[in-house]
Design a protein around this motif. Structure first.
Motif, PDB file in Angstrom:
ATOM      1  N   MET A  17       0.841  -1.197   0.000  1.00  0.00           N
ATOM      2  CA  MET A  17       0.000   0.000   0.000  1.00  0.00           C
ATOM      3  C   MET A  17       0.877   1.247   0.000  1.00  0.00           C
ATOM      4  O   MET A  17       1.925   1.287   0.648  1.00  0.00           O
ATOM      5  N   THR A  18       0.433   2.276  -0.715  1.00  0.00           N
ATOM      6  CA  THR A  18       1.143   3.547  -0.691  1.00  0.00           C
ATOM      7  C   THR A  18       0.999   4.217   0.672  1.00  0.00           C
ATOM      8  O   THR A  18       0.243   3.751   1.531  1.00  0.00           O
ATOM      9  N   VAL A  19       1.699   5.320   0.845  1.00  0.00           N
ATOM     10  CA  VAL A  19       1.611   6.072   2.099  1.00  0.00           C
ATOM     11  C   VAL A  19       0.162   6.445   2.405  1.00  0.00           C
ATOM     12  O   VAL A  19      -0.352   6.189   3.499  1.00  0.00           O
ATOM     13  N   GLU A  20      -0.525   7.046   1.431  1.00  0.00           N
ATOM     14  CA  GLU A  20      -1.898   7.470   1.696  1.00  0.00           C
ATOM     15  C   GLU A  20      -2.832   6.273   1.884  1.00  0.00           C
ATOM     16  O   GLU A  20      -3.792   6.345   2.671  1.00  0.00           O
ATOM     17  N   GLU A  21      -2.557   5.162   1.217  1.00  0.00           N
ATOM     18  CA  GLU A  21      -3.374   3.963   1.387  1.00  0.00           C
ATOM     19  C   GLU A  21      -3.163   3.352   2.773  1.00  0.00           C
ATOM     20  O   GLU A  21      -4.102   2.807   3.368  1.00  0.00           O
ATOM     21  N   ASN A  22      -1.941   3.431   3.299  1.00  0.00           N
ATOM     22  CA  ASN A  22      -1.695   2.956   4.655  1.00  0.00           C
ATOM     23  C   ASN A  22      -2.472   3.787   5.670  1.00  0.00           C
ATOM     24  O   ASN A  22      -3.034   3.240   6.622  1.00  0.00           O
ATOM     25  N   VAL A  23      -2.506   5.096   5.470  1.00  0.00           N
ATOM     26  CA  VAL A  23      -3.272   5.962   6.368  1.00  0.00           C
ATOM     27  C   VAL A  23      -4.757   5.666   6.233  1.00  0.00           C
ATOM     28  O   VAL A  23      -5.484   5.573   7.232  1.00  0.00           O
ATOM     29  N   GLU A  24      -5.220   5.465   5.006  1.00  0.00           N
ATOM     30  CA  GLU A  24      -6.627   5.122   4.774  1.00  0.00           C
ATOM     31  C   GLU A  24      -6.988   3.801   5.448  1.00  0.00           C
ATOM     32  O   GLU A  24      -8.070   3.654   6.030  1.00  0.00           O
TER      33      GLU A  24
END
Length: 231
Positions: A101-108
């Protein structure tokens, strides 16, 4: 100000018989709401063990840990999991990022686990990444990040869901002094504006000098306490 966490005569032992090791030896500690607290101590002093107990990742061998007057040591495994999901934010030394997962996907992903309404995700992700200085790295995967950037991603994932309490194990260990200072300033901002309570461990004396409340663990006991205004 009321205590959000009260720890009463807590002990934690590992092993049995001649191999028994007492890591915590009678901890009494009260942590007030909306404060920034540091646990310090040498390796093996018990600070990470204590953090794990507060986070219901482990249970005390003796004593009680109250979260808003509820003894979390009596929770079932299901109740402990639900407690962590709804009330806590956890920042581990291992980061715990999902590698594909990308950075923003990890936060999501963190927001999804916490049950945050979907319509709030975009704003929360944007704000969290800005807070830790990762906006320009939002589309990158963990392996494309430095250790410090991975750590900041883990911090962003945790703060995005606005938990009541954040437990952070060495959250600035991989950061340079400038970014570490920035993160602690942002923690203070969360305490002041979001009414968060943050409990963290650290070895960094410069960080400790910035903290409002410091509890030093030595040989499984609270050896010293410092309380003063943040500057």
């Amino acid at each position: 100000m009321a205590a959000i966490i009260s720890i009463e005569n807590v002990e934690r032992e590992f092993g049995s018989g001649e191999k028994r090791v007492r890591v915590l030896k009678g901890i009494d500690l009260s942590i007030k709401q909306h404060t920034l607290v540091a646990l310090k101590g040498r390796s093996g002093s018990g600070k990470t063990t204590l953090l794990n107990l507060i986070g219901a990742l482990d249970q005390p061998s003796k004593g009680c840990i109250f979260f808003e007057e509820t003894d979390i040591g009596q929770f079932s495994e299901k109740e402990r999991t639900e407690f962590r999901r709804k009330r806590l934010g956890l920042i581990f030394q291992s980061f715990g990022l999902v590698p594909f997962m990308t950075v923003e996907e990890n936060v999501e992903f963190g927001l999804r686990v916490a049950g945050t309404p979907r319509e709030e995700w975009q704003t929360r992700i944007k704000d969290a990444l800005e807070l830790v200085g990762l906006t320009k790295r939002a589309k990158h995967l963990p392996f494309e990040l430095s250790g410090g950037e991975q750590q900041r991603c883990a911090i962003a994932r945790t703060i995005a869901s606005s938990p009541s309490v954040i437990l952070a194990d060495e959250p600035t260990a991989e950061l340079d002094s400038k970014m570490a200072f920035h993160i602690i300033k942002q923690f203070k901002y969360l305490v002041d504006t979001k009414k968060t309570t943050i409990i963290m461990t650290t070895h960094d004396q410069d960080i400790l000098d910035m903290m409002e409340h410091v509890f030093e663990l030595e040989d499984g006991r609270i050896a010293h306490e410092k309380t003063e205004a943040f500057s």
